[in-house]
Design a protein around this motif. Structure first.
Motif, mmCIF file in Angstrom:
data_model
loop_
_atom_site.group_PDB
_atom_site.id
_atom_site.type_symbol
_atom_site.label_atom_id
_atom_site.label_comp_id
_atom_site.label_asym_id
_atom_site.label_seq_id
_atom_site.Cartn_x
_atom_site.Cartn_y
_atom_site.Cartn_z
ATOM 1 N N UNK A 123 62.903 -24.511 -2.609
ATOM 2 C CA UNK A 123 64.139 -24.464 -1.848
ATOM 3 C C UNK A 123 64.555 -23.020 -1.642
ATOM 4 N N UNK A 124 65.379 -22.798 -0.613
ATOM 5 C CA UNK A 124 65.930 -21.468 -0.358
ATOM 6 C C UNK A 124 67.412 -21.604 -0.024
ATOM 7 N N UNK A 125 68.199 -20.641 -0.473
ATOM 8 C CA UNK A 125 69.617 -20.592 -0.120
ATOM 9 C C UNK A 125 69.765 -19.962 1.259
ATOM 10 N N UNK A 126 70.984 -19.985 1.771
ATOM 11 C CA UNK A 126 71.232 -19.346 3.058
ATOM 12 C C UNK A 126 70.935 -17.843 2.994
ATOM 13 N N UNK A 127 71.291 -17.197 1.882
ATOM 14 C CA UNK A 127 71.004 -15.768 1.760
ATOM 15 C C UNK A 127 69.504 -15.520 1.676
ATOM 16 N N UNK A 128 68.801 -16.338 0.897
ATOM 17 C CA UNK A 128 67.348 -16.176 0.789
ATOM 18 C C UNK A 128 66.666 -16.458 2.123
ATOM 19 N N UNK A 129 67.161 -17.423 2.853
ATOM 20 C CA UNK A 129 66.604 -17.710 4.172
ATOM 21 C C UNK A 129 66.821 -16.534 5.115
ATOM 22 N N UNK A 130 68.010 -15.957 5.081
ATOM 23 C CA UNK A 130 68.268 -14.775 5.903
ATOM 24 C C UNK A 130 67.302 -13.650 5.557
ATOM 25 N N UNK A 131 67.092 -13.415 4.267
ATOM 26 C CA UNK A 131 66.183 -12.340 3.859
ATOM 27 C C UNK A 131 64.772 -12.583 4.401
ATOM 28 N N UNK A 132 64.310 -13.829 4.343
ATOM 29 C CA UNK A 132 62.982 -14.152 4.859
ATOM 30 C C UNK A 132 62.909 -13.972 6.374
ATOM 31 N N UNK A 133 63.973 -14.365 7.063
ATOM 32 C CA UNK A 133 64.005 -14.250 8.525
ATOM 33 C C UNK A 133 64.023 -12.782 8.949
ATOM 34 N N UNK A 134 64.835 -11.970 8.291
ATOM 35 C CA UNK A 134 64.890 -10.544 8.617
ATOM 36 C C UNK A 134 63.520 -9.905 8.391
ATOM 37 N N UNK A 135 62.897 -10.220 7.264
ATOM 38 C CA UNK A 135 61.596 -9.637 6.952
ATOM 39 C C UNK A 135 60.545 -10.035 7.982
ATOM 40 N N UNK A 136 60.503 -11.329 8.338
ATOM 41 C CA UNK A 136 59.467 -11.746 9.284
ATOM 42 C C UNK A 136 59.757 -11.237 10.691
ATOM 43 N N UNK A 137 61.027 -11.080 11.036
ATOM 44 C CA UNK A 137 61.339 -10.482 12.346
ATOM 45 C C UNK A 137 60.859 -9.039 12.391
ATOM 46 N N UNK A 138 60.921 -8.332 11.237
ATOM 47 C CA UNK A 138 60.390 -6.964 11.170
ATOM 48 C C UNK A 138 58.876 -6.966 11.331
ATOM 49 N N UNK A 139 58.204 -8.001 10.765
ATOM 50 C CA UNK A 139 56.755 -8.139 10.945
ATOM 51 C C UNK A 139 56.421 -8.289 12.425
ATOM 52 N N UNK A 140 57.156 -9.170 13.107
ATOM 53 C CA UNK A 140 56.896 -9.393 14.531
ATOM 54 C C UNK A 140 57.089 -8.102 15.316
ATOM 55 N N UNK A 141 58.149 -7.370 15.012
ATOM 56 C CA UNK A 141 58.389 -6.092 15.696
ATOM 57 C C UNK A 141 57.264 -5.100 15.413
ATOM 58 N N UNK A 142 56.735 -5.133 14.173
ATOM 59 C CA UNK A 142 55.642 -4.215 13.830
ATOM 60 C C UNK A 142 54.362 -4.540 14.587
ATOM 61 N N UNK A 143 54.257 -5.765 15.076
ATOM 62 C CA UNK A 143 53.092 -6.179 15.869
ATOM 63 C C UNK A 143 53.320 -5.997 17.371
ATOM 64 N N UNK A 144 54.396 -5.297 17.713
ATOM 65 C CA UNK A 144 54.650 -4.985 19.120
ATOM 66 C C UNK A 144 55.441 -6.022 19.872
ATOM 67 N N UNK A 145 55.957 -7.031 19.162
ATOM 68 C CA UNK A 145 56.728 -8.086 19.822
ATOM 69 C C UNK A 145 58.119 -7.556 20.147
ATOM 70 N N UNK A 146 58.564 -7.796 21.364
ATOM 71 C CA UNK A 146 59.857 -7.307 21.809
ATOM 72 C C UNK A 146 60.638 -8.435 22.475
ATOM 73 N N UNK A 147 61.900 -8.160 22.765
ATOM 74 C CA UNK A 147 62.752 -9.133 23.433
ATOM 75 C C UNK A 147 62.095 -9.592 24.737
ATOM 76 N N UNK A 148 62.075 -10.922 24.943
ATOM 77 C CA UNK A 148 61.488 -11.484 26.159
ATOM 78 C C UNK A 148 60.022 -11.828 26.041
#
Length: 681
Positions: A123-148
């Protein structure tokens, strides 16, 4: 529509046909009793902008807007469009996470996951879920993914699936989730159409005892895309199999890694640790996701939903259809590869700050009491499942239900197809012990959320009826000429006005959007379904009126299955129709005409089924394949499918209608003579 009036007189209904909202729900329900519903509905129809802006005020906007709903459903008057709150800026992931954390929900459990094996859970709390989402969004950005940009997600039902969806939403990236039961060809088709830059997948998973070779299928899809001139920037692979219990006697799928393309999820997250990944504030009509659904022409349609309208609508439909309360433990059994998993596993429940149960397995593994065992284990208060699953579980002893404590349950929802009255009553009497509201929800991928649905604390229900429209939705029954029908009657189910959460277009093909949904009856959105309206203004869905079938709650295209069958060199022509099934609702029944000298052997049947499985997925495989010396065709060459449906149903006494337009009426006799001696129901 200037006003809303409805006749509803409980005194004229037999007591056994009407079920009042359970008394415990009435006390604290968001909508209490029919008069409250009618008051809100009237407001939503007569003052839609004020109504929807009031709902929107419960969410966070970085930039507000004084614009409401704007739309045109009549292609004769100009472009067909839908807009809501143009000029506003927000972010749905922020509203699911930071907004709730700011309200004090950071330590509340957001997601409870149970694996294919009962021993696996987390299970994950709302804070833990946010931390995972922020981290994976940084991964996507590091792979060149951008808005759109677009990211394809091909994952089982695990916590990382909503994490990936929310991470995309956080940075303004469009996600397209592909059901993990689809074939490599289906995955490749969706990657190509959506022009996805990155694919997120896992090494594999199990569905019951069956291994699913996700990485192998993903590799095949990437290869197909490369042959079509589309190279993926990156494939992010979650090592899921290393952390789960392997079913007894099952083999773990082998995984091959392409060092030039693949990166492991955990390693990628470690590489961006400490990197900030701020929220991207999206415009109201910025695309949020593309979700592919079957089309009657065979090619999947990329349904586009946008940011703010979808957010507001899924928030409200979840809140009212499930009467969302702070102490709810909510479980929707759908997969995020379908719209139900988008609206009612991920976005809607999290927008409402609920605790959500997600399950990777199937309801009959390791035994048919699994669903009720989980209800007891997690003390589920709101359960949302499919009639297909209900019918399958009804086949077993009800002791498998009653041996588990279900006293926590308050609402049982169903989705995917109209629920038959016997299944409805089984849920009410056996599962809910006459204490739960049974909420049969009618909606579509295209609608974004519920459009006809009983509100659990307000609507008296009739087993099998979708009941009354959701707030702001104006259904209409029209005849084949497009004339609106008043009062009780049966016709084509249309919608006379827009609502915030409806689709905006078909990705890359707006003309198909207009042709499919707005050309049959100009001025209306056409659902593709038929319906009847009874004396109490309740709607009963009667089924598809186009070339789609509903198999276990999933729409499949007959044309797509036919296209797969004719790939076999021995098949000259194929026709597929829907036949009734006691559990699935419908199943694909195929007629195949073979080249001269060939006959339909067991080997050929197996090959044809394997082809459909490879090209589409296991859920599209025909249960029955019948050899057809010829097919009933009109002189214009059109296959007369109503005749094939009657043959598939095995109803020799059925009225086949006018057969004089057929080129060769003797074909019907031939088809009856070659029909397998099987029961289709």
């Amino acid at each position: 529509m200037s006003d809303y009036k409805v006749h509803f007189d409980l005194n004229v209904l037999p007591a056994e046909d009407i079920f009042e909202p359970p008394a415990p729900l009435l006390a604290g329900a968001h909508v209490r009793g029919l008069p409250n519903y009618y008051e809100l509905y009237k407001e939503s129809i007569n003052n839609p902008d004020r109504f929807w802006k009031t709902v929107a005020s419960q969410l966070y906007f970085e930039t507000d807007s004084d614009r409401g709903l704007e739309y045109n459903f009549d292609h004769r008057k100009g472009d067909v469009f839908i807009r809501f709150m143009s000029g506003a800026r927000s972010n749905i992931a922020y509203n699911c996470l930071e907004r709730n954390i700011a309200k004090g929900l950071g330590s509340k459990v957001a997601l409870k996951w149970e694996g294919n094996e009962p021993a696996d859970s987390s299970q994950v709390t709302y804070q833990e879920l946010l931390d995972k989402v922020v981290a994976f969004s940084a991964v996507l950005r590091s792979k060149g993914v951008r808005k759109g940009d677009t990211v394809a997600i091909y994952l089982p039902m695990i916590i990382e699936l909503p994490v990936a969806m929310l991470a995309c939403a956080r940075i303004g990236t469009i996600h397209t989730v592909v059901f993990a039961g689809f074939s490599s060809d289906s995955l490749a088709t969706r990657i190509l159409q959506a022009k996805a830059k990155v694919l997120v997948t896992a090494d594999g998973c199990f569905r019951g005892n069956k291994p699913i070779h996700l990485k192998m299928l993903a590799d095949q899809a990437v290869g197909i895309c490369l042959n079509e001139g589309h190279r993926m920037d990156s494939v992010i692979v979650l090592e899921h199999l290393k952390r789960v219990t392997v079913p007894a006697k099952a083999k773990v799928p082998e995984v091959l890694i392409n060092k030039d393309l693949d990166v492991f999820w955990d390693q990628a997250v470690d590489s961006v640790r400490g990197v900030e990944s701020p929220v991207e504030w999206n415009e109201a009509e910025d695309p949020l996701f593309i979700l592919y659904t079957s089309g009657s022409t065979g090619a999947p349609k990329g349904i586009v939903h946008t940011t703010i309208g979808y957010m507001v609508y899924t928030y409200l439909t979840t809140k009212l259809s499930f009467d969302a309360q702070p102490d709810d433990i909510y479980w929707c059994t759908a997969d995020c590869g379908w719209i139900t998993g988008h609206s009612y596993v991920t976005y809607g429940p999290l927008l409402n700050g609920m605790t959500v149960v997600i399950h990777e397995g199937v309801p009959t593994y390791p035994d048919p009491s699994r669903m009720w065992e989980m209800v007891e284990k997690y003390k589920v208060t709101k359960l949302y499942t499919a009639p297909t699953a209900v019918r399958a579980l009804m086949a077993f002893s009800k002791d498998l239900v009653t041996k588990h404590d279900r006293s926590s349950l308050k609402i049982i929802g169903t989705v995917g197809e109209p629920i038959n009255p016997s299944a409805w009553k089984w849920l009410y009497h056996v599962v809910g012990e006459d204490k739960c509201a049974v909420v049969d929800t009618y909606w579509q991928t295209e609608t974004g959320g519920h459009v006809i649905v009983p509100l659990p604390g307000a609507t008296p229900t009739k087993p099998g009826a979708a009941t009354l429209p959701f707030l702001g939705v104006e259904p209409a029954l029209v005849d084949h000429r497009g004339a609106a029908l008043e009062g009780p009657g049966e016709g084509n189910l249309c919608m006379a006005r827009a609502w915030p959460g409806m689709m905006r277009t078909v990705y890359g093909d707006h003309s198909r959007f207009v042709k499919t949904f707005f050309s049959s009856f100009p001025g209306y959105y056409f659902t593709g379904d038929g319906a009847r309206r009874d004396d109490d203004s309740y709607y009963w869905i009667t089924g598809r009126v186009d070339d789609l079938m509903n198999v276990s709650g999933h729409l499949l295209s007959t044309a797509e299955i036919e296209s797969a069958l004719v790939l076999h060199p021995d098949v000259v022509e194929a026709a597929v129709v829907a036949a009734p099934h006691d559990i699935k609702g419908q199943f694909p029944y195929a007629f195949v005409s073979l080249v001269n000298g060939k006959s339909l052997t067991d080997t050929l049947i197996a090959q044809l089924k394997a082809t459909v499985r490879e090209k589409i997925g296991a859920l599209a495989m025909p249960d029955i394949i019948q050899e057809a010396p010829g097919l009933p065709k009109t002189r214009s060459g059109k296959i007369t499918r109503r005749i094939l449906r009657k043959i598939a149903e095995g109803d020799k006494g059925a009225d086949l209608g006018d057969t004089t337009t057929l080129i060769d009426q003797s074909v019907i006799v031939q088809l009856w003579s070659t029909r397998p001696a099987v029961k289709t129901g």
